[in-house]
Design an enzyme around this catalytic site. Structure first.
Site, PDB file in Angstrom:
ATOM      1  CD  GLU A   1      -2.961  -1.507   0.239  1.00  0.00           C
ATOM      2  OE1 GLU A   1      -3.232  -0.262  -0.021  1.00  0.00           O
ATOM      3  OE2 GLU A   1      -2.658  -2.587  -0.163  1.00  0.00           O
TER       4      GLU A   1
ATOM      5  CD  GLU B   1      -4.433  -3.472  -8.386  1.00  0.00           C
ATOM      6  OE1 GLU B   1      -5.452  -2.827  -7.619  1.00  0.00           O
ATOM      7  OE2 GLU B   1      -3.378  -3.493  -7.717  1.00  0.00           O
TER       8      GLU B   1
END
Length: 358
Positions: free
Chosen positions: A136, A254
């Site tokens: 993250e 992604e």
């Protein structure tokens, strides 16, 4: 008294001594009692203790990686390094009983308690490395007290991480031939679950939607897509809004790599174009910074929709390369194993807070 009397007494005694001697010889030949080592001038250690010691000795030829905290609580297959990723000599486990034998212990940042109460209480073996895992961005990673000097290695998307964990790679294609994109029946698509009015991506979208039609999916729009539906939907779009939830160096997720792999052109909003071009050729994608406004971007996308020859130029890179998105935590653990095989030296992170949160 007759002289034969002592002989009658001594003969049975001698026979008894001989028999006893033979028995003791045979006994010690095939059976060593627990004080055998004491008899040989060594400390008393039973055969059971020796066997136990051997069974708990660390196997130097196999790297053991202990997953201490399942990322976001999601369990995954651990025995795939050899069968799926062609990585030998790796033993990935979640069995905390193997803590003292593990070469490395991986801790997922978002699952560490604020008071660090779910970290190991046992002393760290001298050979063992603690690895900080976090994919993250700093914006979505709480800064926890007590972690600053706790780890030996980082496993992160940043290029200056010890073990690099990018969300994808651009890898050589198996064959060199012109790429034909899938059939398209949508111009611009976007899938988003987490909606925050303060995000840069939401502000940009709110302006962009006024100038071009956007097909919307995801929890934020109450149009949830299953894993099975994701690829057919995204591949049917000419352009996909690869808008990151926060803007940081190297933070390319992604949202960018998956559309690339499916033959869709990403429209990137995140780190700088130059930073993106550290990972992929510049003519493979569009960056919002290329335009003075969302309106100008919309006009460009509408123009590309009408000029097929120019649109196909976005896929010239596919003649030589393809996009490989990482989507497995297990593969990350195998990467840890490979790193440890190549790097035996001691390493320590002395200022995690400054490195990551600045």
């Amino acid at each position: 008294m007759s002289s034969t009397t002592p002989n009658k007494i001594l003969q049975p005694l001698l026979v008894t001594v001989v028999i006893l001697g033979c028995f003791m010889t045979i006994f010690f030949t095939y059976f060593k009692p627990s004080n055998y080592y004491w008899l040989n001038g060594q400390s008393t250690v039973s055969p059971h203790q020796v066997k136990s010691s051997i069974s708990t000795t660390k196997n130097e030829s196999v790297i053991t990686v202990l997953v201490w905290l399942w990322p976001f609580g999601a369990r995954f297959a651990l025995d795939v390094c050899s069968s799926k990723y062609n990585t030998e000599g790796c033993f990935i486990t979640a069995d905390r009983n193997l803590y003292k034998k593990s070469d490395a212990v991986v801790f997922h940042h978002r699952d560490i308690h604020g008071d660090l109460s779910n970290l190991p209480s046992q002393q760290r073996p001298s050979f063992q490395k603690w690895i900080w895992l976090n994919l993250e961005s700093p914006t979505h990673s709480p800064l926890l007290p007590g972690l600053n000097t706790l780890f030996n290695l980082t496993l992160n998307y940043r290029q200056d991480s010890d073990i690099k964990a990018t969300y994808g790679l651009i890898v050589p294609a198996e064959t060199e031939e012109d790429f034909v994109p899938p059939k398209k029946d949508k111009l611009v698509c976007w899938i988003v679950s987490n909606w925050s009015p303060n995000h840069a991506r939401i502000k940009y979208y709110n302006e962009l939607k006024n100038h071009i039609q956007i097909q919307l999916y995801g929890r934020a729009f109450r149009r949830y897509l299953s894993n099975e539906d994701y690829a057919p939907i995204v591949s049917s779009c000419k352009f996909y809004l690869s808008f990151e939830n926060s803007i940081h160096v190297d933070y390319i997720t992604e949202k960018f790599y998956k559309p690339l792999s499916l033959g869709t052109v990403p429209v990137a909003l995140g780190t700088t174009r130059q930073n993106y071009e550290n990972f992929i050729q510049g003519d493979a994608f569009i960056h919002v910074d290329d335009f003075s406004s969302p309106k100008e971007l919309a006009e460009y996308l509408l123009f590309m929709d009408k000029t097929q020859d120019m649109y196909l130029r976005f896929f010239k890179w596919r003649r030589h390369f393809k996009s490989y998105p990482y989507d497995s935590w297990a593969e990350r653990m195998c990467h840890v194993c490979v790193y440890l095989k190549l790097h035996k030296e001691y390493k320590s992170i002395n200022n995690l807070n400054k490195w990551y949160w600045g």
